[in-house]
Scaffold this motif. Structure first.
Motif, PDB file in Angstrom:
ATOM      1  N   UNK A  88       0.849  -1.185   0.000  1.00  0.00           N
ATOM      2  CA  UNK A  88       0.000   0.000   0.000  1.00  0.00           C
ATOM      3  C   UNK A  88       0.892   1.245   0.000  1.00  0.00           C
ATOM      4  N   UNK A  89       0.526   2.229  -0.792  1.00  0.00           N
ATOM      5  CA  UNK A  89       1.287   3.474  -0.796  1.00  0.00           C
ATOM      6  C   UNK A  89       0.349   4.669  -0.664  1.00  0.00           C
ATOM      7  N   UNK A  98       6.549   5.434  -6.542  1.00  0.00           N
ATOM      8  CA  UNK A  98       7.677   4.845  -7.260  1.00  0.00           C
ATOM      9  C   UNK A  98       8.376   3.794  -6.407  1.00  0.00           C
ATOM     10  N   UNK A  99       8.593   4.111  -5.132  1.00  0.00           N
ATOM     11  CA  UNK A  99       9.208   3.145  -4.223  1.00  0.00           C
ATOM     12  C   UNK A  99       8.351   1.888  -4.107  1.00  0.00           C
ATOM     13  N   UNK A 100       7.039   2.071  -3.948  1.00  0.00           N
ATOM     14  CA  UNK A 100       6.140   0.934  -3.777  1.00  0.00           C
ATOM     15  C   UNK A 100       6.110   0.057  -5.021  1.00  0.00           C
ATOM     16  N   UNK A 118      -3.519   3.874  -1.219  1.00  0.00           N
ATOM     17  CA  UNK A 118      -4.255   3.944   0.049  1.00  0.00           C
ATOM     18  C   UNK A 118      -5.621   4.596  -0.122  1.00  0.00           C
ATOM     19  N   UNK A 119      -5.761   5.455  -1.121  1.00  0.00           N
ATOM     20  CA  UNK A 119      -7.047   6.113  -1.344  1.00  0.00           C
ATOM     21  C   UNK A 119      -8.118   5.137  -1.817  1.00  0.00           C
ATOM     22  N   UNK A 135       4.116   1.983   2.290  1.00  0.00           N
ATOM     23  CA  UNK A 135       5.085   3.046   2.009  1.00  0.00           C
ATOM     24  C   UNK A 135       4.300   4.356   1.990  1.00  0.00           C
ATOM     25  N   UNK A 136       4.654   5.287   2.881  1.00  0.00           N
ATOM     26  CA  UNK A 136       3.861   6.514   2.980  1.00  0.00           C
ATOM     27  C   UNK A 136       4.749   7.690   3.379  1.00  0.00           C
ATOM     28  N   UNK A 137       4.268   8.885   3.078  1.00  0.00           N
ATOM     29  CA  UNK A 137       4.962  10.075   3.551  1.00  0.00           C
ATOM     30  C   UNK A 137       4.036  10.871   4.459  1.00  0.00           C
TER      31      UNK A 137
END
Length: 276
Positions: A88-89, A98-100, A118-119, A135-137
């Motif tokens: 999930x990103x 991009x990382x995910x 995630x949305x 992976x999240x910011x």
């Protein structure tokens, strides 16, 4: 305020230099409103997204809205959980996506994992998997990015409902009744130590998921971009390598085919158009 979080690409780390005075003032005002609402509604325990929930001033728990029955989170038996990993990103600028995507490729693609924004998921979707990698910011003062606003509100509501339900039932072994028991999670929380609330969303999300019964496959990794994208990528690659090794060991124990060998990565995996 939330609309302004969809900010244009910036060349420098200091995003305030890229905003005109009016936009900068609105950002500060939006953060002030969020902080005021959090204090009024009980500190940082609850993340408020308009239209997702309300809290009555007439009672401690009156007025909560948890969505429809179809959205309710419930425990899924281990034998019914998917063997694939769920990735999930939640991205504000494209880097986490991009990382995910690269993690998904490293784990063998669609054969071995599902990749979701995630949305497009709710808390109940996590319960359908044995392994979840996120992976999240972080946006603003420790808030989720736009992609994670609704999801995080739902997770927090479910965590509160889980606590209330278990207290009402007076169950001896509460841990076994939590809805995410049998699901392990690992989170890479991106951010920059130059800003307040560094990686706060990923760290707070970890605590909420654990309160719902999820186990931690790894301690949440904070991925700092302060020293540039190359350093951020290096830190993320360490986390990704650990995930890949865990998946390989799991397949070996089950006697299943190993993950496909991936080609060596170049020093950059973030397209220039997304490295903002």
């Amino acid at each position: 305020g939330l609309a302004l979080q969809c900010q244009p690409a910036r060349k420098s780390v200091d995003m305030t230099k890229q905003l005109n005075p009016d936009e900068h003032y609105i950002r500060e005002l939006a953060d002030e409103v969020v902080n005021t609402r959090q204090r009024f509604l009980g500190g940082s325990l609850i993340h408020d997204t308009d239209g997702i929930w309300t809290k009555s001033v007439y009672g401690e728990c009156d007025g909560f809205s948890f969505g429809t029955e179809n959205d309710e989170l419930y425990r899924v038996p281990d034998e019914e959980k998917k063997e694939k990993a769920l990735i999930v990103y939640a991205s504000q600028n494209g880097a986490t996506k991009t990382f995910a995507k690269h993690l998904c490729k490293s784990l063998g693609g669609d054969t071995y994992c599902d990749l979701r924004n995630m949305s497009g998921i709710m808390a109940k979707d996590l319960a359908m998997y044995k392994r979840v990698y996120i992976v999240c910011n972080t946006s603003g003062l420790g808030r989720p990015p736009c992609d994670g606003e609704v999801f995080y509100s739902h997770v927090q509501l479910e965590a509160m409902r889980c606590t209330v339900n278990l207290e009402d039932l007076s169950i001896d072994d509460e841990e076994e009744e939590k809805p995410l028991v049998g699901t392990s999670v690992a989170i890479a929380a991106l951010g920059s130590t130059e800003f307040a609330g560094y990686a706060k969303f990923g760290l707070d999300l970890t605590n909420e998921l654990v309160s719902l019964g999820a186990s931690l496959a790894l301690k949440t990794s904070t991925v700092d971009s302060r020293n540039g994208k190359s350093e951020q990528e290096r830190i993320f690659q360490q986390w990704e390598s650990t995930i890949v090794q865990m998946e390989k060991e799991r397949l070996m124990e089950k006697g299943k085919p190993m993950l496909p060998t991936t080609r060596p990565r170049s020093s950059k995996i973030i397209p220039s158009s997304e490295a903002v």
